[in-house]
Design an enzyme around this catalytic site. Structure first.
Site, PDB file in Angstrom:
ATOM      1  CG  ASN A   9      48.623  37.912  45.006  1.00  0.00           C
ATOM      2  OD1 ASN A   9      49.784  38.335  44.944  1.00  0.00           O
ATOM      3  ND2 ASN A   9      47.701  38.218  44.107  1.00  0.00           N
ATOM      4  CE  LYS A  11      45.938  41.272  45.295  1.00  0.00           C
ATOM      5  NZ  LYS A  11      44.634  41.881  45.078  1.00  0.00           N
ATOM      6  CG  HIS A  95      45.785  38.627  40.106  1.00  0.00           C
ATOM      7  ND1 HIS A  95      45.190  39.871  40.126  1.00  0.00           N
ATOM      8  CD2 HIS A  95      45.518  38.056  41.304  1.00  0.00           C
ATOM      9  CE1 HIS A  95      44.600  40.044  41.301  1.00  0.00           C
ATOM     10  NE2 HIS A  95      44.788  38.960  42.035  1.00  0.00           N
ATOM     11  CD  GLU A  97      45.291  43.165  41.737  1.00  0.00           C
ATOM     12  OE1 GLU A  97      46.460  42.807  41.993  1.00  0.00           O
ATOM     13  OE2 GLU A  97      44.389  43.186  42.597  1.00  0.00           O
ATOM     14  CD  GLU A 167      41.959  36.107  42.996  1.00  0.00           C
ATOM     15  OE1 GLU A 167      42.273  35.962  44.184  1.00  0.00           O
ATOM     16  OE2 GLU A 167      42.557  36.879  42.231  1.00  0.00           O
ATOM     17  N   GLY A 173      39.747  43.185  46.944  1.00  0.00           N
ATOM     18  CA  GLY A 173      40.192  44.389  47.646  1.00  0.00           C
ATOM     19  C   GLY A 173      39.074  45.360  47.969  1.00  0.00           C
ATOM     20  CB  SER A 213      36.942  40.558  50.331  1.00  0.00           C
ATOM     21  OG  SER A 213      37.182  41.727  49.566  1.00  0.00           O
TER      22      SER A 213
HETATM   23  O1  LIG Z   1      43.312  39.417  44.370  1.00  0.00           O
HETATM   24  C1  LIG Z   1      43.247  38.728  45.380  1.00  0.00           C
HETATM   25  C2  LIG Z   1      44.177  37.602  45.577  1.00  0.00           C
HETATM   26  O2  LIG Z   1      44.857  37.293  44.411  1.00  0.00           O
HETATM   27  C3  LIG Z   1      42.285  39.022  46.440  1.00  0.00           C
HETATM   28  O3  LIG Z   1      42.693  40.158  47.111  1.00  0.00           O
HETATM   29  P1  LIG Z   1      41.965  40.562  48.493  1.00  0.00           P
HETATM   30  O4  LIG Z   1      42.015  39.320  49.366  1.00  0.00           O
HETATM   31  O5  LIG Z   1      42.801  41.676  49.044  1.00  0.00           O
HETATM   32  O6  LIG Z   1      40.573  40.935  48.136  1.00  0.00           O
END
Ligand SMILES: O=C(CO)COP(=O)(O)O
Length: 254
Positions: A9, A11, A95, A97, A167, A173, A213
Site C-alpha cells: 500500500n 499510500k 483503511h 486512515e 491492521e 507506521g 509495520s
Molecule cells: O497501513 C498499513 C498498510 O495498509 C501498514 O503500514 P506500515 O506497514 O507502514 O505500518
C-alpha cells in the site's frame, strides 16, 4: 490451501515516474501468481500506466479507495467502473486512515465491498482496533462488528474471494508490530466470524492478511501462523528490494 497474498500500500507516496520505474523494475522478478498473489496498491494517478505495465506479468494492481456509485455528481471521486475499465484487480476498502480522516464508516465500507464485486474488483477490507480498544479488551468484539458489517449481503462465492486485512491501528507506521501470536489470534477470530456469518467452507477459503509495520525481517514469523495468509504493507513496500523480499517470503510460506 490458501494462496498467500502480499500487497503493498503505497499510500500517498511516489510521483508517477517513480511508480512506473518501480513496477517496470520488479515485474520480471515477481514469482508466478500460481504461488503468491503480488499486489501493488497505488494512488489513482499511477493506475493507467501501472495496469498497462503489469499486464502479462504477475503483478496485480490495486486502488486504495473508490466510491460505491458507478457514476454521478460526486466531485473528486473515482468509481468502481472506472477502475474496472483500467483492469484494476484489487481495491483497498475501509483503511483505518480513511476511517479516521475521511469519514469512512462501516456502512460505506459495506456499500463499497458490494460495489467492488459488482464491478469485477476484489476488495481488501481493512479492520482493526485502536490502542484504547485493545487496552479495554474490546478488540475481538470491535473487529467482529467491522467484519460482519463489511461482508453483509455478499454471496458465499463472493465472500470466499474477499481479502480481509487485520491492521491494528496502533501498529500502523509506528514500528510496533503486533506479536505474531497477537496477530494470529485476531485473524483466527476473523475466520470464525466469517464461518458464523457464511459457512465453514467460506471461512477456510477467505484470505486474512496482517498489516502494521510488516518488514522483511518479521514477515516470515507472521506468515508461519495458522491464520495469517498474507500481509498488507505500507512503508516496507516502497522500495523495490524490500518489497521483493516480502513477496519472496509469501512465495515460501505455502
Ligand atoms: O497501513 C498499513 C498498510 O495498509 C501498514 O503500514 P506500515 O506497514 O507502514 O505500518
Amino acid at each position: 490451501m490458501r494462496k498467500p497474498i502480499i500487497a503493498g500500500n503505497w499510500k500517498m507516496n511516489k510521483l508517477v515516474a517513480d511508480g512506473a520505474r518501480f513496477v517496470v523494475d520488479i515485474r520480471e522478478k515477481v514469482p508466478s501468481s500460481d504461488e503468491v498473489d503480488t499486489v501493488v496498491c497505488a494512488p489513482f494517478v499511477h493506475i493507467p500506466f501501472l495496469s498497462e505495465a503489469a499486464r502479462e506479468f504477475h503483478v496485480k494492481i490495486g486502488a486504495q479507495n473508490m466510491h460505491y456509485e458507478e457514476s454521478g455528481a460526486f466531485t473528486g471521486e473515482v468509481s468502481p467502473k472506472m477502475l474496472e475499465d483500467l483492469l484494476v484487480d484489487y481495491v483497498i476498502i475501509g483503511h483505518s486512515e480513511r476511517r479516521q480522516y475521511f469519514n469512512e464508516t462501516d456502512e460505506t465500507v459495506n456499500k463499497k465491498t458490494l460495489a467492488a464485486f459488482e464491478n469485477n474488483l476484489l476488495p481488501i477490507v481493512c479492520v482493526g482496533e485502536s490502542l484504547d480498544q485493545r487496552e479495554n479488551n474490546e478488540t475481538m468484539s470491535f473487529v467482529e462488528g467491522q467484519v460482519r458489517q463489511a461482508l453483509d449481503g455478499l454471496t458465499d462465492e463472493q465472500a470466499k474471494q474477499a481479502v480481509i486485512a487485520y491492521e491494528p491501528i496502533w501498529a500502523i507506521g509506528t514500528g510496533k508490530t503486533a506479536t505474531s501470536e497477537q496477530a494470529n489470534e485476531v485473524c483466527a477470530h476473523i475466520r470464525q466470524v466469517v464461518q458464523d456469518q457464511f459457512s465453514e467452507e467460506v471461512a477456510q477459503e477467505v484470505r486474512v492478511q496482517y498489516g502494521g509495520s510488516v518488514k522483511p525481517d518479521n514477515i516470515e514469523e507472521l506468515l508461519s501462523q495458522s491464520d495469517i495468509d498474507g500481509a498488507l504493507v505500507g512503508g516496507a513496500s516502497l522500495k523495490e528490494d524490500s518489497f521483493l523480499k516480502l513477496v519472496e517470503a509469501g512465495q515460501n510460506a505455502r
